[in-house]
Scaffold this active site. Structure first.
Site, mmCIF file in Angstrom:
data_model
loop_
_atom_site.group_PDB
_atom_site.id
_atom_site.type_symbol
_atom_site.label_atom_id
_atom_site.label_comp_id
_atom_site.label_asym_id
_atom_site.label_seq_id
_atom_site.Cartn_x
_atom_site.Cartn_y
_atom_site.Cartn_z
ATOM 1 N N HIS A 136 0.830 -1.196 0.000
ATOM 2 C CA HIS A 136 0.000 0.000 0.000
ATOM 3 C C HIS A 136 0.870 1.253 0.000
ATOM 4 O O HIS A 136 1.807 1.356 0.780
ATOM 5 C CB HIS A 136 -0.910 -0.014 1.235
ATOM 6 C CG HIS A 136 -1.820 1.164 1.311
ATOM 7 N ND1 HIS A 136 -1.589 2.199 2.168
ATOM 8 C CD2 HIS A 136 -2.928 1.463 0.613
ATOM 9 C CE1 HIS A 136 -2.532 3.092 2.029
ATOM 10 N NE2 HIS A 136 -3.372 2.670 1.081
ATOM 11 N N ASP A 141 7.692 6.677 -20.563
ATOM 12 C CA ASP A 141 7.771 6.700 -22.018
ATOM 13 C C ASP A 141 9.213 6.445 -22.466
ATOM 14 O O ASP A 141 10.119 6.347 -21.640
ATOM 15 C CB ASP A 141 7.197 7.999 -22.589
ATOM 16 C CG ASP A 141 7.962 9.258 -22.219
ATOM 17 O OD1 ASP A 141 9.204 9.221 -22.074
ATOM 18 O OD2 ASP A 141 7.313 10.320 -22.102
ATOM 19 N N ASP A 161 -4.753 3.510 -4.916
ATOM 20 C CA ASP A 161 -4.898 3.982 -3.544
ATOM 21 C C ASP A 161 -6.170 4.828 -3.398
ATOM 22 O O ASP A 161 -6.376 5.776 -4.149
ATOM 23 C CB ASP A 161 -3.665 4.814 -3.166
ATOM 24 C CG ASP A 161 -3.504 4.985 -1.676
ATOM 25 O OD1 ASP A 161 -4.504 4.887 -0.934
ATOM 26 O OD2 ASP A 161 -2.369 5.234 -1.232
ATOM 27 N N MET A 176 3.190 13.568 -15.775
ATOM 28 C CA MET A 176 4.227 14.595 -15.756
ATOM 29 C C MET A 176 3.682 15.835 -16.455
ATOM 30 O O MET A 176 3.356 15.807 -17.636
ATOM 31 C CB MET A 176 5.495 14.126 -16.460
ATOM 32 C CG MET A 176 6.588 15.175 -16.459
ATOM 33 S SD MET A 176 8.022 14.705 -17.454
ATOM 34 C CE MET A 176 8.804 13.520 -16.358
ATOM 35 N N TYR A 230 10.309 13.720 -11.421
ATOM 36 C CA TYR A 230 11.590 12.994 -11.386
ATOM 37 C C TYR A 230 11.967 12.617 -9.952
ATOM 38 O O TYR A 230 12.419 11.494 -9.693
ATOM 39 C CB TYR A 230 12.717 13.835 -11.989
ATOM 40 C CG TYR A 230 12.679 13.981 -13.491
ATOM 41 C CD1 TYR A 230 12.256 12.951 -14.329
ATOM 42 C CD2 TYR A 230 13.089 15.164 -14.088
ATOM 43 C CE1 TYR A 230 12.237 13.090 -15.704
ATOM 44 C CE2 TYR A 230 13.074 15.323 -15.472
ATOM 45 C CZ TYR A 230 12.647 14.284 -16.264
ATOM 46 O OH TYR A 230 12.633 14.428 -17.631
ATOM 47 N N TYR A 266 5.539 13.460 -23.019
ATOM 48 C CA TYR A 266 4.874 13.631 -21.731
ATOM 49 C C TYR A 266 3.900 12.484 -21.476
ATOM 50 O O TYR A 266 2.788 12.683 -21.000
ATOM 51 C CB TYR A 266 4.155 14.982 -21.657
ATOM 52 C CG TYR A 266 5.112 16.149 -21.511
ATOM 53 C CD1 TYR A 266 5.630 16.490 -20.265
ATOM 54 C CD2 TYR A 266 5.498 16.902 -22.610
ATOM 55 C CE1 TYR A 266 6.503 17.556 -20.109
ATOM 56 C CE2 TYR A 266 6.374 17.972 -22.484
ATOM 57 C CZ TYR A 266 6.873 18.295 -21.232
ATOM 58 O OH TYR A 266 7.738 19.351 -21.085
ATOM 59 N N ASN A 269 4.586 9.880 -19.466
ATOM 60 C CA ASN A 269 4.935 9.207 -18.215
ATOM 61 C C ASN A 269 3.739 9.244 -17.268
ATOM 62 O O ASN A 269 3.028 10.245 -17.183
ATOM 63 C CB ASN A 269 6.125 9.905 -17.555
ATOM 64 C CG ASN A 269 7.298 9.982 -18.488
ATOM 65 O OD1 ASN A 269 7.814 8.970 -18.927
ATOM 66 N ND2 ASN A 269 7.727 11.192 -18.821
#
Length: 146
Positions: free
Chosen positions: A22, A30, A66, A76, A116, A134, A136
């Site tokens: 958890h 990417d 979650d 991102m 990051y 973009y 990710n």
């Protein structure tokens, strides 16, 4: 082979998903993301021949998001000044909506450099062959409720 498990989920990836607890985070990166350098403290899984949407959809079939955070899925954020279009984000929202009752509201954004830093703390990073910019996405694991 197993029944009911998407074939794209390799034994290595299934093991990692099962090991995660958890609040652990998973990055689906990417093709431009520095997965190896960001993942020095994480398990890095190579899935270069696959795109992010198909991986995301397969993972969310077995991976609970979650429920204790507002946005367990984070993208991102596009850097100010970049004129990049991000149609893949709509695809991500559609996939999340199929697997989580919160739908697109479960999806947020994190500033690039903060993303990051979060990625450096992730449990695992999946390096994909995704060519969209973009693209990710970070998932935070929830609990399985019977």
């Amino acid at each position: 082979m197993l029944k009911g498990i998407p074939r794209i989920l390799s034994p290595e990836l299934l093991k990692v998903l099962c090991e995660m607890g958890h609040s652990d985070r998973l990055v689906i990166a990417d093709g431009n993301f520095p997965a190896e350098s960001m993942g020095k403290n994480a398990t890095v899984i190579r899935m270069d021949g696959h795109g992010t949407p198909e991986i995301l959809d397969a993972i969310l079939q077995v991976f609970p998001l979650d429920t204790y955070v507002e946005t367990p899925v984070n993208l991102m954020e596009v850097m100010p000044g970049d004129t990049v279009e991000t149609p893949i984000w709509k695809t991500y929202e559609e996939i999340v909506t199929r697997h989580d009752e919160r739908g697109a509201q479960a999806v947020g954004q994190i500033e690039r450099f903060a993303f990051y830093e979060e990625a450096k703390e992730a449990y695992a990073i999946i390096a994909t062959g995704e060519s969209a910019l973009y693209a990710n996405i970070m998932l935070q694991k929830g609990v399985v409720v019977d």
